[in-house]
Enzyme design. Structure first.
Site, PDB file in Angstrom:
ATOM      1  CB  VAL A  14      -0.934   0.026   1.226  1.00  0.00           C
ATOM      2  CG1 VAL A  14      -1.717   1.340   1.279  1.00  0.00           C
ATOM      3  CG2 VAL A  14      -1.895  -1.153   1.192  1.00  0.00           C
ATOM      4  CB  ALA A  18       4.799   2.640   0.926  1.00  0.00           C
ATOM      5  CE  LYS A  19       5.507  -1.242   7.973  1.00  0.00           C
ATOM      6  NZ  LYS A  19       6.538  -0.434   8.625  1.00  0.00           N
ATOM      7  N   GLY A  20       4.271  -2.869   3.235  1.00  0.00           N
ATOM      8  CA  GLY A  20       4.007  -4.111   2.528  1.00  0.00           C
ATOM      9  C   GLY A  20       3.968  -5.277   3.480  1.00  0.00           C
ATOM     10  CG  ASP A  41       7.646  -3.858   9.611  1.00  0.00           C
ATOM     11  OD1 ASP A  41       7.817  -2.698  10.021  1.00  0.00           O
ATOM     12  OD2 ASP A  41       6.718  -4.574  10.001  1.00  0.00           O
TER      13      ASP A  41
END
Length: 432
Positions: free
Chosen positions: A76, A121-123, A162
Protein backbone atom coordinates in the site's frame (compact mmCIF):
# COMPACT_ATOMS: atom_id res chain seq x y z
CA UNK A 1 -16.07 24.05 20.37
CA UNK A 2 -12.90 21.95 20.31
CA UNK A 3 -13.92 20.21 23.52
CA UNK A 4 -17.20 19.17 21.86
CA UNK A 5 -15.41 18.00 18.71
CA UNK A 6 -12.86 16.05 20.72
CA UNK A 7 -15.54 14.40 22.84
CA UNK A 8 -17.50 13.42 19.74
CA UNK A 9 -14.46 11.84 18.10
CA UNK A 10 -13.37 10.09 21.27
CA UNK A 11 -16.85 8.62 21.71
CA UNK A 12 -16.32 7.00 18.32
CA UNK A 13 -13.03 5.63 19.67
CA UNK A 14 -14.82 3.21 22.01
CA UNK A 15 -16.08 0.63 19.51
CA UNK A 16 -16.43 -3.12 19.83
CA UNK A 17 -13.24 -4.99 20.69
CA UNK A 18 -12.76 -6.18 17.09
CA UNK A 19 -13.17 -2.63 15.80
CA UNK A 20 -10.88 -1.19 18.46
CA UNK A 21 -8.10 -3.61 17.51
CA UNK A 22 -8.39 -2.79 13.80
CA UNK A 23 -5.35 -0.55 13.19
CA UNK A 24 -6.93 1.17 10.19
CA UNK A 25 -9.88 2.19 12.38
CA UNK A 26 -7.44 3.68 14.91
CA UNK A 27 -5.60 5.53 12.16
CA UNK A 28 -8.86 7.00 10.86
CA UNK A 29 -9.97 8.21 14.30
CA UNK A 30 -6.68 9.99 14.93
CA UNK A 31 -6.67 11.44 11.43
CA UNK A 32 -10.22 12.77 11.86
CA UNK A 33 -9.43 14.52 15.13
CA UNK A 34 -6.29 16.18 13.75
CA UNK A 35 -8.03 17.19 10.52
CA UNK A 36 -10.95 18.67 12.46
CA UNK A 37 -8.68 20.71 14.69
CA UNK A 38 -6.72 21.97 11.68
CA UNK A 39 -9.93 22.92 9.90
CA UNK A 40 -8.95 21.05 6.73
CA UNK A 41 -11.55 21.24 3.96
CA UNK A 42 -13.37 18.10 2.84
CA UNK A 43 -11.41 17.76 -0.39
CA UNK A 44 -8.02 17.72 1.33
CA UNK A 45 -9.33 15.29 3.93
CA UNK A 46 -10.40 12.87 1.21
CA UNK A 47 -6.97 13.04 -0.42
CA UNK A 48 -5.02 12.70 2.83
CA UNK A 49 -7.01 9.82 4.28
CA UNK A 50 -7.14 7.69 1.12
CA UNK A 51 -4.22 5.48 0.06
CA UNK A 52 -2.88 6.45 -3.36
CA UNK A 53 -2.34 2.85 -4.48
CA UNK A 54 -3.22 -0.56 -3.06
CA UNK A 55 -1.71 -3.67 -4.61
CA UNK A 56 -2.61 -7.28 -3.82
CA UNK A 57 -0.51 -10.04 -5.37
CA UNK A 58 -0.79 -13.81 -5.23
CA UNK A 59 2.62 -15.44 -5.20
CA UNK A 60 3.06 -19.03 -6.43
CA UNK A 61 6.11 -20.63 -4.79
CA UNK A 62 7.49 -24.15 -4.96
CA UNK A 63 8.27 -25.39 -1.46
CA UNK A 64 11.24 -27.55 -0.58
CA UNK A 65 9.12 -30.72 -0.62
CA UNK A 66 7.99 -30.04 -4.18
CA UNK A 67 4.51 -28.76 -3.32
CA UNK A 68 3.23 -25.57 -4.90
CA UNK A 69 1.79 -23.00 -2.52
CA UNK A 70 0.26 -19.58 -3.22
CA UNK A 71 0.96 -16.76 -0.76
CA UNK A 72 -0.87 -13.43 -0.65
CA UNK A 73 1.15 -10.21 -0.56
CA UNK A 74 0.23 -6.55 -0.20
CA UNK A 75 1.83 -3.20 -0.90
CA UNK A 76 0.00 0.00 0.00
CA UNK A 77 1.38 3.37 -1.06
CA UNK A 78 -0.44 5.91 1.06
CA UNK A 79 1.12 9.16 -0.14
CA UNK A 80 3.80 10.43 -2.50
CA UNK A 81 3.03 14.14 -1.99
CA UNK A 82 6.37 14.91 -0.29
CA UNK A 83 8.57 12.36 -2.06
CA UNK A 84 8.86 8.65 -2.86
CA UNK A 85 6.77 6.29 -0.75
CA UNK A 86 8.74 4.70 2.11
CA UNK A 87 7.96 1.79 4.37
CA UNK A 88 8.84 -1.70 5.49
CA UNK A 89 7.76 -5.17 4.45
CA UNK A 90 6.61 -7.66 7.07
CA UNK A 91 6.19 -11.43 6.84
CA UNK A 92 3.59 -12.79 9.29
CA UNK A 93 0.63 -15.18 9.26
CA UNK A 94 -1.78 -12.50 10.49
CA UNK A 95 -0.95 -9.74 7.99
CA UNK A 96 -4.12 -8.05 6.70
CA UNK A 97 -4.79 -5.35 4.17
CA UNK A 98 -6.26 -3.10 6.88
CA UNK A 99 -3.07 -3.50 8.93
CA UNK A 100 -0.91 -2.63 5.92
CA UNK A 101 -3.14 0.38 5.13
CA UNK A 102 -2.76 1.69 8.66
CA UNK A 103 0.99 1.15 8.72
CA UNK A 104 1.35 2.92 5.35
CA UNK A 105 -0.57 5.95 6.61
CA UNK A 106 1.52 6.02 9.80
CA UNK A 107 4.64 6.07 7.62
CA UNK A 108 3.30 9.16 5.81
CA UNK A 109 2.76 10.96 9.10
CA UNK A 110 6.02 9.69 10.59
CA UNK A 111 8.11 11.00 7.68
CA UNK A 112 6.29 14.34 7.88
CA UNK A 113 6.79 14.62 11.67
CA UNK A 114 10.57 14.31 11.29
CA UNK A 115 10.38 16.40 8.09
CA UNK A 116 12.17 14.06 5.69
CA UNK A 117 11.17 14.05 1.98
CA UNK A 118 9.30 10.75 1.81
CA UNK A 119 5.69 9.69 1.68
CA UNK A 120 4.35 6.53 3.29
CA UNK A 121 4.02 2.92 2.21
CA UNK A 122 3.95 -0.55 3.74
CA UNK A 123 4.01 -4.11 2.53
CA UNK A 124 3.37 -7.56 3.84
CA UNK A 125 3.20 -11.22 2.87
CA UNK A 126 0.83 -13.62 4.64
CA UNK A 127 3.15 -16.44 5.69
CA UNK A 128 4.69 -18.01 8.78
CA UNK A 129 8.47 -17.56 8.57
CA UNK A 130 9.00 -19.93 11.52
CA UNK A 131 7.96 -22.92 9.37
CA UNK A 132 9.69 -21.84 6.16
CA UNK A 133 13.25 -22.61 5.14
CA UNK A 134 15.74 -19.97 4.05
CA UNK A 135 15.30 -21.10 0.46
CA UNK A 136 11.53 -20.83 0.66
CA UNK A 137 11.75 -17.35 2.16
CA UNK A 138 14.10 -16.29 -0.62
CA UNK A 139 11.73 -17.59 -3.32
CA UNK A 140 8.75 -15.83 -1.70
CA UNK A 141 10.73 -12.58 -1.45
CA UNK A 142 11.99 -12.67 -5.03
CA UNK A 143 8.59 -13.48 -6.54
CA UNK A 144 6.91 -10.82 -4.39
CA UNK A 145 9.50 -8.30 -5.62
CA UNK A 146 9.01 -9.34 -9.24
CA UNK A 147 5.25 -8.81 -8.92
CA UNK A 148 5.88 -5.27 -7.61
CA UNK A 149 8.67 -4.38 -10.06
CA UNK A 150 6.66 -1.64 -11.80
CA UNK A 151 5.60 -0.04 -8.51
CA UNK A 152 8.85 0.26 -6.55
CA UNK A 153 12.14 2.05 -7.20
CA UNK A 154 14.40 4.80 -5.81
CA UNK A 155 12.09 7.55 -7.10
CA UNK A 156 8.81 5.70 -6.54
CA UNK A 157 8.68 3.47 -3.46
CA UNK A 158 11.61 2.38 -1.28
CA UNK A 159 10.96 -0.72 0.91
CA UNK A 160 12.78 -1.56 4.14
CA UNK A 161 12.81 -4.38 6.75
CA UNK A 162 9.98 -4.83 9.20
CA UNK A 163 8.65 -7.70 11.30
CA UNK A 164 10.34 -11.01 10.35
CA UNK A 165 12.36 -9.44 7.54
CA UNK A 166 15.97 -8.30 7.74
CA UNK A 167 19.12 -7.23 5.88
CA UNK A 168 19.16 -10.49 3.93
CA UNK A 169 15.58 -9.97 2.77
CA UNK A 170 16.53 -6.50 1.52
CA UNK A 171 19.56 -7.94 -0.31
CA UNK A 172 17.25 -10.36 -2.16
CA UNK A 173 14.89 -7.52 -3.09
CA UNK A 174 17.74 -5.33 -4.30
CA UNK A 175 19.21 -8.16 -6.37
CA UNK A 176 15.86 -9.12 -7.92
CA UNK A 177 15.08 -5.51 -8.81
CA UNK A 178 18.59 -4.99 -10.18
CA UNK A 179 18.39 -8.11 -12.37
CA UNK A 180 15.15 -6.81 -13.92
CA UNK A 181 16.66 -3.34 -14.47
CA UNK A 182 19.95 -4.79 -15.78
CA UNK A 183 22.03 -2.61 -13.46
CA UNK A 184 22.83 -2.56 -9.75
CA UNK A 185 20.28 -0.29 -8.05
CA UNK A 186 21.26 -0.05 -4.39
CA UNK A 187 18.82 2.76 -3.57
CA UNK A 188 15.73 0.62 -4.24
CA UNK A 189 15.68 -0.54 -0.60
CA UNK A 190 17.15 0.54 2.73
CA UNK A 191 18.18 -1.58 5.68
CA UNK A 192 20.59 -3.53 3.45
CA UNK A 193 23.88 -5.09 4.55
CA UNK A 194 26.60 -2.45 4.73
CA UNK A 195 28.56 -4.30 2.05
CA UNK A 196 25.70 -3.74 -0.43
CA UNK A 197 25.19 -0.03 0.22
CA UNK A 198 23.68 -0.09 3.70
CA UNK A 199 24.31 2.70 6.18
CA UNK A 200 26.34 2.69 9.35
CA UNK A 201 24.03 2.97 12.34
CA UNK A 202 20.91 1.71 10.55
CA UNK A 203 20.49 -1.42 12.66
CA UNK A 204 20.53 0.60 15.90
CA UNK A 205 18.59 3.58 14.55
CA UNK A 206 15.05 2.88 15.80
CA UNK A 207 16.24 1.96 19.30
CA UNK A 208 18.58 4.94 19.34
CA UNK A 209 15.75 7.25 18.32
CA UNK A 210 13.66 5.91 21.24
CA UNK A 211 16.52 6.64 23.61
CA UNK A 212 16.95 10.18 22.27
CA UNK A 213 13.29 11.14 22.72
CA UNK A 214 13.20 9.43 26.13
CA UNK A 215 16.07 11.67 27.22
CA UNK A 216 14.16 14.71 25.98
CA UNK A 217 11.07 13.61 27.92
CA UNK A 218 13.14 13.19 31.09
CA UNK A 219 14.24 16.81 30.86
CA UNK A 220 10.59 17.90 30.98
CA UNK A 221 10.15 15.95 34.22
CA UNK A 222 13.46 17.01 35.76
CA UNK A 223 14.64 13.39 35.95
CA UNK A 224 18.09 11.96 35.42
CA UNK A 225 18.62 8.65 33.58
CA UNK A 226 20.18 6.95 36.60
CA UNK A 227 17.01 7.54 38.63
CA UNK A 228 14.66 6.45 35.83
CA UNK A 229 13.06 2.99 35.94
CA UNK A 230 12.28 1.59 32.50
CA UNK A 231 10.08 -1.35 31.46
CA UNK A 232 10.59 -2.54 27.89
CA UNK A 233 8.06 -4.77 26.16
CA UNK A 234 9.74 -6.60 23.28
CA UNK A 235 13.39 -7.57 23.08
CA UNK A 236 13.88 -7.76 19.33
CA UNK A 237 15.71 -5.29 17.14
CA UNK A 238 13.87 -2.22 18.49
CA UNK A 239 13.37 -3.19 22.14
CA UNK A 240 16.70 -4.98 22.48
CA UNK A 241 18.67 -2.14 20.94
CA UNK A 242 16.76 0.48 22.97
CA UNK A 243 17.50 -1.51 26.14
CA UNK A 244 21.19 -1.79 25.29
CA UNK A 245 21.61 1.89 24.42
CA UNK A 246 19.48 3.17 27.30
CA UNK A 247 21.36 1.02 29.82
CA UNK A 248 24.62 2.36 28.43
CA UNK A 249 23.26 5.91 28.89
CA UNK A 250 22.53 5.18 32.56
CA UNK A 251 18.83 4.28 32.50
CA UNK A 252 17.76 1.58 34.97
CA UNK A 253 16.09 -1.14 32.88
CA UNK A 254 14.11 -2.92 35.58
CA UNK A 255 12.02 -5.25 33.41
CA UNK A 256 12.04 -6.79 29.95
CA UNK A 257 8.89 -8.48 28.62
CA UNK A 258 8.82 -11.11 25.87
CA UNK A 259 6.21 -13.48 24.45
CA UNK A 260 6.99 -16.23 26.97
CA UNK A 261 7.17 -14.02 30.07
CA UNK A 262 9.19 -11.27 31.72
CA UNK A 263 12.27 -10.83 33.90
CA UNK A 264 12.39 -8.20 36.64
CA UNK A 265 15.06 -6.71 38.87
CA UNK A 266 14.17 -3.48 40.73
CA UNK A 267 17.85 -2.53 40.85
CA UNK A 268 18.26 -2.83 37.07
CA UNK A 269 19.01 -5.67 34.67
CA UNK A 270 22.43 -6.35 33.15
CA UNK A 271 21.29 -6.00 29.53
CA UNK A 272 24.40 -7.41 27.76
CA UNK A 273 24.29 -10.41 30.10
CA UNK A 274 20.55 -10.85 29.43
CA UNK A 275 21.21 -10.81 25.68
CA UNK A 276 23.91 -13.45 26.12
CA UNK A 277 21.53 -15.54 28.26
CA UNK A 278 18.84 -15.44 25.59
CA UNK A 279 21.33 -16.33 22.86
CA UNK A 280 22.41 -19.35 24.91
CA UNK A 281 18.99 -20.56 26.13
CA UNK A 282 16.54 -19.17 23.56
CA UNK A 283 14.59 -17.30 26.26
CA UNK A 284 14.98 -14.37 28.62
CA UNK A 285 13.40 -16.39 31.45
CA UNK A 286 15.37 -17.85 34.39
CA UNK A 287 17.99 -15.13 34.08
CA UNK A 288 20.30 -14.94 37.09
CA UNK A 289 19.68 -12.09 39.54
CA UNK A 290 16.20 -11.53 38.10
CA UNK A 291 12.70 -12.67 38.95
CA UNK A 292 10.41 -14.27 36.38
CA UNK A 293 7.05 -12.52 36.01
CA UNK A 294 3.95 -13.19 33.88
CA UNK A 295 4.06 -10.83 30.91
CA UNK A 296 0.62 -9.35 31.67
CA UNK A 297 1.63 -8.49 35.24
CA UNK A 298 4.93 -6.98 34.11
CA UNK A 299 3.20 -4.50 31.81
CA UNK A 300 1.58 -2.87 34.85
CA UNK A 301 4.72 -2.40 36.96
CA UNK A 302 5.27 0.97 38.58
CA UNK A 303 7.92 2.69 36.45
CA UNK A 304 8.98 6.00 35.00
CA UNK A 305 9.08 4.92 31.34
CA UNK A 306 7.15 2.15 29.62
CA UNK A 307 8.52 1.38 26.16
CA UNK A 308 6.32 -1.00 24.15
CA UNK A 309 8.49 -2.19 21.26
CA UNK A 310 6.72 -5.20 19.78
CA UNK A 311 3.34 -5.19 17.98
CA UNK A 312 0.13 -3.20 17.74
CA UNK A 313 -2.67 -3.09 20.30
CA UNK A 314 -0.72 -3.71 23.50
CA UNK A 315 -2.46 -0.91 25.41
CA UNK A 316 -6.23 -0.88 24.94
CA UNK A 317 -9.35 0.48 26.60
CA UNK A 318 -9.35 -2.68 28.72
CA UNK A 319 -5.95 -2.16 30.35
CA UNK A 320 -4.94 1.50 29.91
CA UNK A 321 -6.19 2.31 33.41
CA UNK A 322 -3.65 -0.16 34.83
CA UNK A 323 -0.57 1.41 33.21
CA UNK A 324 1.61 2.91 35.97
CA UNK A 325 4.23 4.78 33.95
CA UNK A 326 4.88 8.53 33.92
CA UNK A 327 6.07 8.39 30.30
CA UNK A 328 4.88 6.11 27.50
CA UNK A 329 7.49 5.98 24.73
CA UNK A 330 6.09 4.02 21.79
CA UNK A 331 8.84 2.04 20.10
CA UNK A 332 6.38 -0.14 18.16
CA UNK A 333 3.92 0.96 15.49
CA UNK A 334 0.43 1.36 16.91
CA UNK A 335 0.97 -0.15 20.37
CA UNK A 336 -1.87 1.97 21.80
CA UNK A 337 -5.42 1.86 20.47
CA UNK A 338 -7.36 5.05 19.80
CA UNK A 339 -9.83 4.10 22.53
CA UNK A 340 -6.99 3.96 25.06
CA UNK A 341 -5.73 7.46 24.22
CA UNK A 342 -8.44 9.20 26.23
CA UNK A 343 -7.70 7.08 29.32
CA UNK A 344 -3.98 7.82 29.16
CA UNK A 345 -4.66 11.52 28.72
CA UNK A 346 -7.06 11.60 31.69
CA UNK A 347 -4.36 9.93 33.79
CA UNK A 348 -1.82 12.55 32.64
CA UNK A 349 0.60 10.00 31.21
CA UNK A 350 3.08 11.79 28.95
CA UNK A 351 2.95 9.95 25.60
CA UNK A 352 5.74 10.11 23.05
CA UNK A 353 3.69 8.78 20.11
CA UNK A 354 4.94 6.11 17.73
CA UNK A 355 5.10 8.41 14.70
CA UNK A 356 7.74 10.38 16.62
CA UNK A 357 9.34 7.89 19.01
CA UNK A 358 10.21 5.19 16.49
CA UNK A 359 11.05 7.50 13.59
CA UNK A 360 14.79 6.94 14.06
CA UNK A 361 14.65 3.96 11.72
CA UNK A 362 13.11 5.79 8.77
CA UNK A 363 15.37 8.79 9.41
CA UNK A 364 18.52 6.71 9.01
CA UNK A 365 16.87 4.90 6.09
CA UNK A 366 16.63 8.34 4.51
CA UNK A 367 20.34 8.82 5.18
CA UNK A 368 21.03 5.44 3.54
CA UNK A 369 18.98 6.39 0.46
CA UNK A 370 20.89 9.68 0.18
CA UNK A 371 24.25 7.91 0.52
CA UNK A 372 23.34 5.33 -2.14
CA UNK A 373 22.28 8.03 -4.56
CA UNK A 374 25.45 10.05 -3.89
CA UNK A 375 27.75 7.04 -3.93
CA UNK A 376 29.42 8.57 -0.86
CA UNK A 377 29.08 7.02 2.59
CA UNK A 378 29.13 8.60 6.04
CA UNK A 379 30.85 7.36 9.17
CA UNK A 380 28.74 6.26 12.13
CA UNK A 381 29.47 9.38 14.15
CA UNK A 382 28.02 11.56 11.40
CA UNK A 383 24.95 9.31 11.04
CA UNK A 384 24.25 9.33 14.78
CA UNK A 385 24.85 13.05 15.10
CA UNK A 386 22.42 13.89 12.31
CA UNK A 387 19.87 11.43 13.72
CA UNK A 388 20.06 13.09 17.13
CA UNK A 389 19.63 16.55 15.61
CA UNK A 390 16.47 15.50 13.73
CA UNK A 391 14.95 13.58 16.64
CA UNK A 392 15.56 16.37 19.18
CA UNK A 393 14.16 19.04 16.85
CA UNK A 394 11.13 16.88 16.03
CA UNK A 395 10.41 16.21 19.72
CA UNK A 396 10.55 19.94 20.43
CA UNK A 397 8.30 20.68 17.43
CA UNK A 398 5.65 18.22 18.61
CA UNK A 399 5.69 19.36 22.25
CA UNK A 400 5.56 23.03 21.21
CA UNK A 401 2.65 22.28 18.86
CA UNK A 402 0.84 20.45 21.69
CA UNK A 403 1.28 23.38 24.06
CA UNK A 404 0.29 25.94 21.44
CA UNK A 405 -2.94 24.15 20.50
CA UNK A 406 -3.80 22.71 23.91
CA UNK A 407 -3.79 19.09 22.76
CA UNK A 408 -1.93 15.92 23.73
CA UNK A 409 1.31 14.92 22.04
CA UNK A 410 -0.26 12.34 19.73
CA UNK A 411 -2.84 14.76 18.39
CA UNK A 412 -0.12 17.40 18.02
CA UNK A 413 2.09 15.00 16.05
CA UNK A 414 -0.80 14.16 13.71
CA UNK A 415 -1.72 17.83 13.29
CA UNK A 416 1.87 18.76 12.50
CA UNK A 417 2.19 15.91 10.01
CA UNK A 418 -1.14 16.58 8.29
CA UNK A 419 -0.32 20.26 8.06
CA UNK A 420 2.99 19.54 6.31
CA UNK A 421 1.52 17.04 3.85
CA UNK A 422 -1.50 19.24 3.13
CA UNK A 423 0.81 22.20 2.49
CA UNK A 424 2.78 20.14 -0.06
CA UNK A 425 -0.44 19.10 -1.83
CA UNK A 426 -1.65 22.71 -1.98
CA UNK A 427 1.67 23.85 -3.45
CA UNK A 428 1.69 21.09 -6.05
CA UNK A 429 -1.97 21.43 -6.96
CA UNK A 430 -4.14 18.67 -8.39
CA UNK A 431 -3.16 17.34 -11.83
CA UNK A 432 -6.16 16.85 -14.08
Amino acid sequence: MWAEVSEMILEEATPSTDQELNPWHAAEIRFDEAAERLGLDDGLRKILRSPATEITVHIPVQLDDGRLEVFTGYRVQHSIARGPAKGGIRFAPDVTLDEVRALASWMTWKCAVVNIPFGGAKGGVVCDPSVLSQGELERITRRYTAELIDFIGPERDVPAPDMNTNEQTMAWIMDTYSMHKRSTVTAVVTGKPFQLGGSRGRREATGRGCMIVALQALRKFGLEPNETRVVIQGFGNVGGMAAKLMARAGFKIVCVIEVDGAVYNPHGLDIPALMAHRAETGSILDFKEAENLPREEALYLDCDILLPAAKENVITSHNADRIRAKILCEGANGPTTAAADRILEERKIFVVPDILANAGGVTVSYFEWVQDREGFFWNEQLVNGRLEEIMVNSFRDVVAYAEKHGVNNRTAAYMLALDRVAFAIKLRGIYA
